[in-house]
Write a protein that holds these residues in place. Structure first.
Motif, PDB file in Angstrom:
ATOM      1  N   THR A 105      36.680  49.862  45.027  1.00 15.80           N
ATOM      2  CA  THR A 105      35.802  51.041  44.990  1.00 15.80           C
ATOM      3  C   THR A 105      35.638  51.610  43.583  1.00 15.80           C
ATOM      4  OG1 THR A 105      37.689  52.431  45.610  1.00 15.80           O
ATOM      5  CG2 THR A 105      36.244  51.668  47.384  1.00 15.80           C
ATOM      6  N   SER A 106      36.411  51.079  42.627  1.00 13.84           N
ATOM      7  CA  SER A 106      36.222  51.500  41.230  1.00 13.84           C
ATOM      8  C   SER A 106      35.051  50.745  40.587  1.00 13.84           C
ATOM      9  CB  SER A 106      37.496  51.272  40.424  1.00 13.84           C
ATOM     10  OG  SER A 106      37.735  49.872  40.244  1.00 13.84           O
ATOM     11  N   MET A 107      34.568  49.721  41.266  1.00 16.18           N
ATOM     12  CA  MET A 107      33.465  48.902  40.743  1.00 16.18           C
ATOM     13  C   MET A 107      32.140  49.368  41.341  1.00 16.18           C
ATOM     14  SD  MET A 107      35.130  45.105  41.272  1.00 16.18           S
ATOM     15  CE  MET A 107      36.836  44.751  40.895  1.00 16.18           C
ATOM     16  N   ALA A 108      31.106  49.341  40.499  1.00 19.62           N
ATOM     17  CA  ALA A 108      29.761  49.669  40.981  1.00 19.62           C
ATOM     18  C   ALA A 108      28.845  48.459  40.957  1.00 19.62           C
ATOM     19  CB  ALA A 108      29.154  50.790  40.126  1.00 19.62           C
ATOM     20  N   ASP A 109      29.190  47.462  40.152  1.00 24.31           N
ATOM     21  CA  ASP A 109      28.355  46.272  40.021  1.00 24.31           C
ATOM     22  C   ASP A 109      28.601  45.320  41.188  1.00 24.31           C
ATOM     23  OD1 ASP A 109      28.232  43.225  38.792  1.00 24.31           O
ATOM     24  OD2 ASP A 109      26.636  44.525  38.056  1.00 24.31           O
ATOM     25  N   SER A 110      27.538  44.975  41.922  1.00 28.33           N
ATOM     26  CA  SER A 110      27.687  44.149  43.126  1.00 28.33           C
ATOM     27  C   SER A 110      28.255  42.768  42.811  1.00 28.33           C
ATOM     28  CB  SER A 110      26.341  44.002  43.848  1.00 28.33           C
ATOM     29  OG  SER A 110      25.420  43.272  43.044  1.00 28.33           O
ATOM     30  N   THR A 111      27.892  42.205  41.669  1.00 30.60           N
ATOM     31  CA  THR A 111      28.370  40.869  41.315  1.00 30.60           C
ATOM     32  C   THR A 111      29.880  40.878  41.105  1.00 30.60           C
ATOM     33  OG1 THR A 111      26.255  40.276  40.309  1.00 30.60           O
ATOM     34  CG2 THR A 111      28.169  38.986  39.648  1.00 30.60           C
ATOM     35  N   LYS A 112      30.398  41.923  40.466  1.00 29.80           N
ATOM     36  CA  LYS A 112      31.848  42.026  40.253  1.00 29.80           C
ATOM     37  C   LYS A 112      32.571  42.220  41.572  1.00 29.80           C
ATOM     38  CE  LYS A 112      31.633  43.802  35.505  1.00 29.80           C
ATOM     39  NZ  LYS A 112      31.952  44.938  34.611  1.00 29.80           N
ATOM     40  N   VAL A 113      31.998  43.037  42.453  1.00 25.17           N
ATOM     41  CA  VAL A 113      32.615  43.256  43.765  1.00 25.17           C
ATOM     42  C   VAL A 113      32.630  41.950  44.553  1.00 25.17           C
ATOM     43  CG1 VAL A 113      32.444  44.494  45.948  1.00 25.17           C
ATOM     44  CG2 VAL A 113      31.902  45.671  43.810  1.00 25.17           C
ATOM     45  N   PHE A 114      31.523  41.231  44.528  1.00 23.26           N
ATOM     46  CA  PHE A 114      31.393  39.968  45.257  1.00 23.26           C
ATOM     47  C   PHE A 114      32.442  38.962  44.767  1.00 23.26           C
ATOM     48  CE2 PHE A 114      29.429  35.764  45.928  1.00 23.26           C
ATOM     49  CZ  PHE A 114      29.108  35.842  47.278  1.00 23.26           C
ATOM     50  N   SER A 115      32.570  38.818  43.465  1.00 23.69           N
ATOM     51  CA  SER A 115      33.550  37.877  42.900  1.00 23.69           C
ATOM     52  C   SER A 115      34.971  38.284  43.260  1.00 23.69           C
ATOM     53  CB  SER A 115      33.401  37.810  41.379  1.00 23.69           C
ATOM     54  OG  SER A 115      32.137  37.304  41.026  1.00 23.69           O
ATOM     55  N   TYR A 116      35.253  39.584  43.211  1.00 20.91           N
ATOM     56  CA  TYR A 116      36.601  40.064  43.535  1.00 20.91           C
ATOM     57  C   TYR A 116      36.943  39.770  44.994  1.00 20.91           C
ATOM     58  CZ  TYR A 116      40.498  43.243  44.374  1.00 20.91           C
ATOM     59  OH  TYR A 116      41.721  43.774  44.724  1.00 20.91           O
ATOM     60  N   LEU A 117      36.004  40.042  45.888  1.00 23.30           N
ATOM     61  CA  LEU A 117      36.264  39.819  47.311  1.00 23.30           C
ATOM     62  C   LEU A 117      36.434  38.330  47.621  1.00 23.30           C
ATOM     63  CD1 LEU A 117      33.778  42.423  48.813  1.00 23.30           C
ATOM     64  CD2 LEU A 117      36.286  42.577  48.781  1.00 23.30           C
ATOM     65  N   SER A 177      37.698  36.197  45.594  1.00 25.77           N
ATOM     66  CA  SER A 177      39.028  35.827  45.089  1.00 25.77           C
ATOM     67  C   SER A 177      40.127  36.225  46.070  1.00 25.77           C
ATOM     68  CB  SER A 177      39.283  36.479  43.723  1.00 25.77           C
ATOM     69  OG  SER A 177      39.514  37.879  43.861  1.00 25.77           O
ATOM     70  N   LEU A 178      39.830  37.182  46.945  1.00 26.77           N
ATOM     71  CA  LEU A 178      40.793  37.607  47.967  1.00 26.77           C
ATOM     72  C   LEU A 178      40.679  36.765  49.236  1.00 26.77           C
ATOM     73  CD1 LEU A 178      40.474  41.510  47.695  1.00 26.77           C
ATOM     74  CD2 LEU A 178      42.199  40.025  46.630  1.00 26.77           C
TER      75      LEU A 178
END
Length: 320
Positions: free
Chosen positions: A109-121, A123-124
């Motif tokens: 939730t600290s991220m606003a950029d969808s691409t960064k959120v997508f990559s992080y998820l 990786s999980l």
């Protein structure tokens, strides 16, 4: 006007006789007789060569051609490979079979950029699903059939079809086989919902499929129509591989596995159904899922700030 003189004729016959091995002192009659025999032998040799080509070489060539046709016909008509969509979709959901920890939620939730959120998820261990193509050019009958569907999510993959045959193979139909569905085990869903929509080249179908599917998704005339009623997949004969982007949609809250059988025809007057297999020769199994309607964690972001929709079930903001 110039012509051939008796001397020229005599010189020519002497030269020809010499080439044929006759002594220069031989009489004119012998020279002419030898030249005539040479002509006869030359003509006979030509006829023999043509006869050899017709009676010996041609049958061999025809036999080799027939053998090559048999080898070509015996080869598998085509093989396939399946590649999941690797790029981030324009709009998406990501599902996980576990809840996110407090620290993972804080980082996400600290991220606003969808691409960064997508990559992080991813990786999980998250599994991405894409919002389906918009069907603005589809006929009214298609919209009548799908009026109650609402926003839908698809597992998207590329189906690559290749053939090593010398002659072309045409795939003119397919059917979904071995469908098995169970309840989804997803516990967390992160939604980046569509703002508007996009159309992609390929096909769309539900699992289990509806009678008119797969349908064309290309934003052209014919969108929404049964794919194989207006198109074919042609491979072999030196052509490049045929590729098809597939959007597959499971029922809400379900995980479905399924396979594909394709119908083909070829120039050898053969046709039949081929059950698609993987690289190990086992039946190809495709997995398609749709998130549950009320997951334990339901996070929404994009057009609105990060929102914990599992705590706001009745909020209009959180409606699918």
């Amino acid at each position: 006007m110039t012509g051939t003189t008796p001397g020229d004729d005599e010189s020519w016959s002497s030269l020809a006789a010499s080439k044929l091995g006759l002594a220069p002192s031989a009489s004119r009659r012998k020279r002419r007789r030898l030249i005539a025999l040479g002509v006869v032998f030359a003509v006979a040799a030509g006829i023999w060569a043509l006869s050899w080509d017709y009676f010996a070489v041609a049958p061999i060539a025809r036999a080799e051609h027939a053998t090559q046709k048999e080898i070509d016909a015996a080869e598998l008509p085509f093989v396939v490979s399946l590649t999941p969509e690797k790029n981030e979709p324009d709009f998406w959901n990501v599902v996980l079979d576990r809840k996110l920890s407090a620290s993972e939620v804080r980082k996400m939730t600290s991220m606003a950029d969808s691409t960064k959120v997508f990559s992080y998820l991813k990786s999980l261990g998250g599994r991405p699903l894409a919002y389906t193509s918009t069907m603005n050019k589809a006929p009214s009958v298609y919209h009548d059939r799908t009026a109650g569907d609402g926003a839908e999510l698809a597992y998207v993959f590329k189906l690559n079809v290749l053939s090593g045959r010398e002659k072309s193979v045409v795939i003119d139909d397919w059917k979904v086989v071995d469908v098995r569905c169970r309840r989804s085990t997803a516990k967390a869903v992160i939604r980046y919902p569509a703002q508007g929509g996009s159309a992609y080249e390929g096909v769309l179908l539900h699992i289990p499929p509806r009678s008119y599917e797969p349908v064309l998704t290309d934003e052209v005339d014919g969108q929404g129509k049964p794919y194989f009623s207006i198109r074919r997949i042609e491979v072999g004969g030196g052509q490049s591989s045929g590729g098809l982007r597939v959007e597959s949609i499971a029922p809400v809250g379900k995980v479905c596995t399924w396979g594909i059988s394709m119908h083909y025809v070829d120039v050898h007057q053969k046709d039949g159904w081929v059950r698609l297999t993987d690289k190990d020769g086992k039946p190809l199994v495709i997995r398609t899922e749709f998130p549950p309607a009320r997951p334990q964690q339901d996070w929404l972001f994009g057009a609105v700030p990060w929102t914990a929709c599992h705590k706001l079930r009745t909020s209009p903001t959180c409606m699918p």
